[in-house]
Scaffold this motif. Sequence first.
Motif, mmCIF file in Angstrom:
data_model
loop_
_atom_site.group_PDB
_atom_site.id
_atom_site.type_symbol
_atom_site.label_atom_id
_atom_site.label_comp_id
_atom_site.label_asym_id
_atom_site.label_seq_id
_atom_site.Cartn_x
_atom_site.Cartn_y
_atom_site.Cartn_z
ATOM 1 N N LEU A 160 -2.892 1.180 4.627
ATOM 2 C CA LEU A 160 -1.795 1.981 5.160
ATOM 3 C C LEU A 160 -1.998 2.270 6.640
ATOM 4 C CD1 LEU A 160 -1.211 4.570 2.298
ATOM 5 C CD2 LEU A 160 0.173 2.594 2.875
ATOM 6 N N ALA A 161 -3.234 2.538 7.014
ATOM 7 C CA ALA A 161 -3.517 2.810 8.420
ATOM 8 C C ALA A 161 -3.223 1.590 9.281
ATOM 9 C CB ALA A 161 -4.988 3.227 8.583
ATOM 10 N N ASN A 162 -3.625 0.414 8.795
ATOM 11 C CA ASN A 162 -3.367 -0.809 9.559
ATOM 12 C C ASN A 162 -1.882 -1.114 9.633
ATOM 13 O OD1 ASN A 162 -6.071 -1.295 10.068
ATOM 14 N ND2 ASN A 162 -6.363 -2.441 8.169
ATOM 15 N N ALA A 163 -1.166 -0.855 8.541
ATOM 16 C CA ALA A 163 0.268 -1.132 8.531
ATOM 17 C C ALA A 163 1.008 -0.224 9.500
ATOM 18 C CB ALA A 163 0.823 -0.943 7.117
ATOM 19 N N ALA A 164 0.567 1.013 9.609
ATOM 20 C CA ALA A 164 1.266 1.967 10.470
ATOM 21 C C ALA A 164 0.775 1.928 11.906
ATOM 22 C CB ALA A 164 1.093 3.384 9.910
ATOM 23 N N ALA A 165 -0.506 1.631 12.100
ATOM 24 C CA ALA A 165 -1.065 1.719 13.448
ATOM 25 C C ALA A 165 -1.730 0.446 13.929
ATOM 26 C CB ALA A 165 -2.082 2.867 13.508
ATOM 27 N N GLY A 166 -1.871 -0.532 13.080
ATOM 28 C CA GLY A 166 -2.424 -1.812 13.506
ATOM 29 C C GLY A 166 -3.858 -1.755 13.946
ATOM 30 N N GLY A 167 -4.652 -0.909 13.298
ATOM 31 C CA GLY A 167 -6.062 -0.807 13.663
ATOM 32 C C GLY A 167 -6.222 -0.204 15.036
ATOM 33 N N ASN A 168 -6.949 -0.881 15.908
ATOM 34 C CA ASN A 168 -7.161 -0.380 17.259
ATOM 35 C C ASN A 168 -6.064 -0.806 18.218
ATOM 36 O OD1 ASN A 168 -9.601 0.815 16.522
ATOM 37 N ND2 ASN A 168 -10.713 -1.102 16.819
ATOM 38 N N GLU A 169 -5.165 -1.677 17.732
ATOM 39 C CA GLU A 169 -4.107 -2.163 18.583
ATOM 40 C C GLU A 169 -2.788 -1.557 18.157
ATOM 41 O OE1 GLU A 169 -4.100 -6.349 18.402
ATOM 42 O OE2 GLU A 169 -6.103 -6.589 19.255
ATOM 43 N N LYS A 187 9.780 -6.156 -7.990
ATOM 44 C CA LYS A 187 8.917 -6.773 -9.005
ATOM 45 C C LYS A 187 7.552 -6.091 -9.035
ATOM 46 C CE LYS A 187 10.993 -11.408 -8.905
ATOM 47 N NZ LYS A 187 10.768 -12.831 -8.557
ATOM 48 N N LEU A 188 7.029 -5.789 -7.860
ATOM 49 C CA LEU A 188 5.723 -5.123 -7.776
ATOM 50 C C LEU A 188 5.788 -3.724 -8.388
ATOM 51 C CD1 LEU A 188 2.796 -5.061 -6.676
ATOM 52 C CD2 LEU A 188 3.728 -4.169 -4.538
ATOM 53 N N LEU A 189 6.852 -3.001 -8.090
ATOM 54 C CA LEU A 189 7.011 -1.658 -8.637
ATOM 55 C C LEU A 189 7.142 -1.695 -10.152
ATOM 56 C CD1 LEU A 189 7.209 1.268 -7.614
ATOM 57 C CD2 LEU A 189 9.698 1.018 -7.647
ATOM 58 N N GLN A 190 7.862 -2.688 -10.661
ATOM 59 C CA GLN A 190 8.020 -2.828 -12.110
ATOM 60 C C GLN A 190 6.683 -3.165 -12.771
ATOM 61 O OE1 GLN A 190 10.559 -2.164 -14.028
ATOM 62 N NE2 GLN A 190 9.616 -2.908 -15.914
ATOM 63 N N LEU A 191 5.906 -4.030 -12.149
ATOM 64 C CA LEU A 191 4.589 -4.385 -12.683
ATOM 65 C C LEU A 191 3.670 -3.170 -12.696
ATOM 66 C CD1 LEU A 191 2.612 -6.550 -13.685
ATOM 67 C CD2 LEU A 191 2.047 -7.024 -11.297
ATOM 68 N N HIS A 192 3.694 -2.400 -11.619
ATOM 69 C CA HIS A 192 2.886 -1.173 -11.552
ATOM 70 C C HIS A 192 3.291 -0.207 -12.656
ATOM 71 C CE1 HIS A 192 0.729 2.234 -9.879
ATOM 72 N NE2 HIS A 192 1.857 2.914 -9.774
ATOM 73 N N GLU A 204 3.752 -5.673 2.385
ATOM 74 C CA GLU A 204 2.338 -5.260 2.426
ATOM 75 C C GLU A 204 2.190 -3.744 2.495
ATOM 76 O OE1 GLU A 204 2.674 -9.422 3.323
ATOM 77 O OE2 GLU A 204 3.667 -7.667 4.217
ATOM 78 N N LEU A 205 3.114 -3.082 3.168
ATOM 79 C CA LEU A 205 3.060 -1.625 3.253
ATOM 80 C C LEU A 205 3.254 -1.008 1.869
ATOM 81 C CD1 LEU A 205 2.934 1.000 4.884
ATOM 82 C CD2 LEU A 205 5.397 0.783 5.273
ATOM 83 N N VAL A 206 4.240 -1.499 1.136
ATOM 84 C CA VAL A 206 4.482 -0.991 -0.218
ATOM 85 C C VAL A 206 3.310 -1.329 -1.133
ATOM 86 C CG1 VAL A 206 6.022 -1.106 -2.213
ATOM 87 C CG2 VAL A 206 6.973 -1.165 0.099
ATOM 88 N N LEU A 207 2.721 -2.494 -0.941
ATOM 89 C CA LEU A 207 1.555 -2.885 -1.738
ATOM 90 C C LEU A 207 0.409 -1.898 -1.540
ATOM 91 C CD1 LEU A 207 0.251 -5.039 -3.585
ATOM 92 C CD2 LEU A 207 -0.463 -6.241 -1.523
ATOM 93 N N ASP A 208 0.182 -1.499 -0.305
ATOM 94 C CA ASP A 208 -0.874 -0.521 -0.020
ATOM 95 C C ASP A 208 -0.538 0.847 -0.612
ATOM 96 O OD1 ASP A 208 -2.589 -2.242 1.349
ATOM 97 O OD2 ASP A 208 -1.530 -1.953 3.232
ATOM 98 N N MET A 209 0.735 1.226 -0.561
ATOM 99 C CA MET A 209 1.143 2.507 -1.146
ATOM 100 C C MET A 209 0.900 2.513 -2.652
ATOM 101 S SD MET A 209 4.685 3.130 0.998
ATOM 102 C CE MET A 209 5.105 4.687 0.200
ATOM 103 N N ILE A 210 1.207 1.403 -3.296
ATOM 104 C CA ILE A 210 1.002 1.322 -4.746
ATOM 105 C C ILE A 210 -0.491 1.275 -5.082
ATOM 106 C CG2 ILE A 210 1.299 -0.221 -6.738
ATOM 107 C CD1 ILE A 210 4.106 -0.763 -5.792
ATOM 108 N N ALA A 211 -1.296 0.672 -4.213
ATOM 109 C CA ALA A 211 -2.748 0.679 -4.438
ATOM 110 C C ALA A 211 -3.291 2.105 -4.400
ATOM 111 C CB ALA A 211 -3.438 -0.185 -3.381
ATOM 112 N N VAL A 212 -2.829 2.886 -3.437
ATOM 113 C CA VAL A 212 -3.236 4.292 -3.350
ATOM 114 C C VAL A 212 -2.749 5.056 -4.579
ATOM 115 C CG1 VAL A 212 -2.870 6.436 -2.061
ATOM 116 C CG2 VAL A 212 -3.365 4.326 -0.832
ATOM 117 N N HIS A 213 -1.531 4.763 -4.999
ATOM 118 C CA HIS A 213 -0.976 5.446 -6.170
ATOM 119 C C HIS A 213 -1.726 5.073 -7.447
ATOM 120 C CE1 HIS A 213 2.090 6.445 -9.277
ATOM 121 N NE2 HIS A 213 2.370 7.429 -8.431
ATOM 122 N N SER A 214 -2.141 3.817 -7.567
ATOM 123 C CA SER A 214 -2.900 3.389 -8.746
ATOM 124 C C SER A 214 -4.211 4.158 -8.860
ATOM 125 C CB SER A 214 -3.175 1.885 -8.675
ATOM 126 O OG SER A 214 -1.981 1.147 -8.635
#
Length: 384
Positions: free
Chosen positions: A164-173, A267-272, A185-195
Amino acid sequence: MHIEITLNKTQSISDISYLEALFSSHFVINKLVRDLHKIDETMMVPKSPTQQPVLAFILDRSFDDLFVPYTEGDRYIDIEKRYLNTTFTHALAPFKLFIEQRKKQTKHTRQPSSPIHATTSPSTAIVSPVNVSPSSAPFGMVANRLNQAFSDIAASAAAGIAGLANAAAGGNEEAVVQPGMPVFELVLDMIAVHSAAIRRCRELNSSVDLFKNVSALFKLLVDYVGTKYVEPAMEIALDELVALDTNKSDTDLKYLSIVKVVTNILKLLQLHFQEFILPNVCSSPTTHREVVLYKNEMMSRIEIQLNNLIQSQSEVITNTLASFLTKQKKIDFKPKDENIVSASNTLPCTQACEFLTKANIQAKLHLKGENLEAFLTDIGNQLN
């Protein structure tokens, strides 16, 4: 005492540090209690009034009493909700900023969304290994197992938050974000945190509260992914499609890519839901029915938006083709020398063919099955 010191220390660091420490403590001690049950069943003869081995009875009572101050009532779940709210809010901060900026623009000056630079990043506080000192022999084994558990969980807990940090801020860049185009990818990271939150919920909640709290956490995810992210992004895309200038030869076809991204998100949300949510709410028919309805309503709204988007993109393509062909003059086909048949294409025909080829490529890249067939058929019928 060791548990209390550990939890107090992590609570001062961040919510996620506290939550993972609480989860690890509960998991490890629970496993230790189950191991001691086996010894009690094979070696201890005296029984308690409930016909349970004496040591097992004492262990179960002590285990419950140990975690009551942290899990009783809504003490745990309130912190879990607060953590998810904070993390998801920060993850969507660049998108929300774009929405606010867009609302300030007048309808006459509004242009298709351009990249903005994300300056807000989610909290990157993650679980750090917490050293629990085995100062006394009776607690030595528990302390060692806790230390190992904290070390093992630190990396996995960091993965979703780091994403999530990389998606929102791109690391150091500085990250370039297209606000009008949802990012899978952002939603994937959100679902990983939710899992991970569901994993903690299963460990720390009693069977009586589990289905209720899992339902509450899933509704929170649906609100952020659907109501606060995908649905507004679809509205932006639809608005921009309507405002496109179809007289241009380079009419934007990027909106077709949104269909593929949003379809994959659904599809990802349904699988989760099937893997992590459904098994924990099916014991309560009322809650099960309620959470399924809540999910389906959100998905139905987005599917309607997808259909509208495909239809609007089709109209934009046909209008663009029409704008090319209206520039065609009858005399353009008449050869200068009537004795020579000219096989060369006119400029409007060339532009129309090139644009149609481009649209066909984009459609096949982002649409599949019936959607692709209906989309191309509609354009063909309009062109004919």
